[in-house]
Design a protein around this motif. Structure first.
Motif, PDB file in Angstrom:
ATOM      1  N   ALA A  53      11.956  -0.682  32.878  1.00  0.00           N
ATOM      2  CA  ALA A  53      12.744   0.244  32.078  1.00  0.00           C
ATOM      3  C   ALA A  53      11.936   0.674  30.862  1.00  0.00           C
ATOM      4  CB  ALA A  53      14.037  -0.442  31.663  1.00  0.00           C
ATOM      5  N   ALA A  54      12.156   1.874  30.431  1.00  0.00           N
ATOM      6  CA  ALA A  54      11.412   2.415  29.289  1.00  0.00           C
ATOM      7  C   ALA A  54      11.634   1.544  28.060  1.00  0.00           C
ATOM      8  CB  ALA A  54      11.859   3.843  29.024  1.00  0.00           C
ATOM      9  N   GLU A  55      10.546   1.296  27.347  1.00  0.00           N
ATOM     10  CA  GLU A  55      10.610   0.502  26.123  1.00  0.00           C
ATOM     11  C   GLU A  55      10.620   1.448  24.930  1.00  0.00           C
ATOM     12  OE1 GLU A  55       7.900  -3.196  26.366  1.00  0.00           O
ATOM     13  OE2 GLU A  55       7.012  -1.710  27.720  1.00  0.00           O
ATOM     14  N   SER A  56      11.278   1.032  23.878  1.00  0.00           N
ATOM     15  CA  SER A  56      11.281   1.843  22.674  1.00  0.00           C
ATOM     16  C   SER A  56       9.935   1.703  21.959  1.00  0.00           C
ATOM     17  CB  SER A  56      12.398   1.400  21.730  1.00  0.00           C
ATOM     18  OG  SER A  56      12.071   0.151  21.137  1.00  0.00           O
ATOM     19  N   ARG A  57       9.661   2.635  21.060  1.00  0.00           N
ATOM     20  CA  ARG A  57       8.427   2.569  20.282  1.00  0.00           C
ATOM     21  C   ARG A  57       8.350   1.238  19.525  1.00  0.00           C
ATOM     22  NH1 ARG A  57       7.659   6.609  15.409  1.00  0.00           N
ATOM     23  NH2 ARG A  57       9.121   5.153  14.508  1.00  0.00           N
ATOM     24  N   ASP A  58       9.457   0.817  18.924  1.00  0.00           N
ATOM     25  CA  ASP A  58       9.450  -0.433  18.159  1.00  0.00           C
ATOM     26  C   ASP A  58       9.142  -1.640  19.047  1.00  0.00           C
ATOM     27  OD1 ASP A  58       9.962   0.941  15.821  1.00  0.00           O
ATOM     28  OD2 ASP A  58      12.125   0.588  15.893  1.00  0.00           O
TER      29      ASP A  58
ATOM     30  N   ALA B 253      12.611   4.535  42.294  1.00  0.00           N
ATOM     31  CA  ALA B 253      12.498   4.738  40.844  1.00  0.00           C
ATOM     32  C   ALA B 253      11.748   3.613  40.154  1.00  0.00           C
ATOM     33  CB  ALA B 253      13.878   4.939  40.230  1.00  0.00           C
ATOM     34  N   PRO B 254      12.043   2.317  40.436  1.00  0.00           N
ATOM     35  CA  PRO B 254      11.281   1.272  39.763  1.00  0.00           C
ATOM     36  C   PRO B 254       9.792   1.309  40.120  1.00  0.00           C
ATOM     37  CG  PRO B 254      13.282   0.367  40.715  1.00  0.00           C
ATOM     38  CD  PRO B 254      13.139   1.773  41.218  1.00  0.00           C
TER      39      PRO B 254
ATOM     40  N   GLN C 196       3.632   1.261  26.906  1.00  0.00           N
ATOM     41  CA  GLN C 196       4.443   0.181  27.454  1.00  0.00           C
ATOM     42  C   GLN C 196       3.661  -1.110  27.292  1.00  0.00           C
ATOM     43  OE1 GLN C 196       4.895   1.467  31.609  1.00  0.00           O
ATOM     44  NE2 GLN C 196       4.007  -0.479  32.209  1.00  0.00           N
ATOM     45  N   SER C 197       4.396  -2.214  27.186  1.00  0.00           N
ATOM     46  CA  SER C 197       3.741  -3.489  26.905  1.00  0.00           C
ATOM     47  C   SER C 197       3.811  -4.473  28.061  1.00  0.00           C
ATOM     48  CB  SER C 197       4.365  -4.121  25.660  1.00  0.00           C
ATOM     49  OG  SER C 197       5.714  -4.464  25.900  1.00  0.00           O
TER      50      SER C 197
END
Length: 179
Positions: free
Chosen positions: A36-41, A29-30, A64-65
């Motif tokens: 891990a998924a990042e939020s829009r903010d 999975a990784p 993603q950043s």
């Protein structure tokens, strides 16, 4: 000797097989999803990109950043005056649009590029659910820049008094550097 149950498998084999699938899924999975998924903010903060100061509609977002795969693509609809100010605030020269479809055929490294080649990559076009009419002209801008020196390509699609804004990061700049 292995004993078969009514499904044709031994309980021990089925248990080991199921356990192997769970372990392999957890380990892979990784690799498939990155971090891990990042939020829009979180992503917007990393790019140092604020949303327009006016009310927006129909927001889509993907990004993603963190490496690998730093990216950001988003779209929204907003009033024309707000969109124009938003672009100007991010160093876009509104007097120098490029148009889609392009006029004539261009070449990159000697290879012809169709004037109707989509303005964004396939993934972004799919995310945006964007179908453009090649008989119309759409404004495209480069140079939309954030304080982290991330640069976006921006496509504007008129929708009455509103404008659909479609943005895709083309240069990530210093996004991977944390403030």
């Amino acid at each position: 000797m292995l004993k078969r149950n009514r499904t044709g498998f031994t309980n021990g084999w089925r248990l080991r097989s199921a356990w192997s699938v769970v372990v392999l899924s957890a380990l892979s999975a990784p690799l498939l999803t990155g971090c891990a998924a990042e939020s829009r903010d979180e992503v917007l903060k990393a790019f140092r990109l604020e949303l327009p100061p006016c009310e927006t509609q129909d927001m889509t977002f993907s990004g993603q950043s963190s490496a690998p795969g730093i990216n950001l693509a988003m779209s929204f609809t907003a009033p024309e005056s707000c969109v124009k100010q938003y672009l100007t605030d991010h160093q876009v020269d509104l007097e120098r649009p490029v148009y889609w479809p392009a006029s004539g055929e261009s070449k990159v490294g000697g290879t012809p590029i169709s004037p109707t080649k989509p303005p964004f990559g396939a993934d972004s076009m799919k995310q945006f659910k964007l179908e453009l009419d090649p008989s119309k002209k759409y404004e495209v801008y480069r140079g939309f820049t954030t304080p982290k020196k991330a640069e976006f390509k921006v496509l504007l699609v008129p929708q009455g008094e509103q404008i659909g804004v479609y943005m895709e990061c083309v240069i990530t700049g210093e996004v991977s550097r944390r403030d």
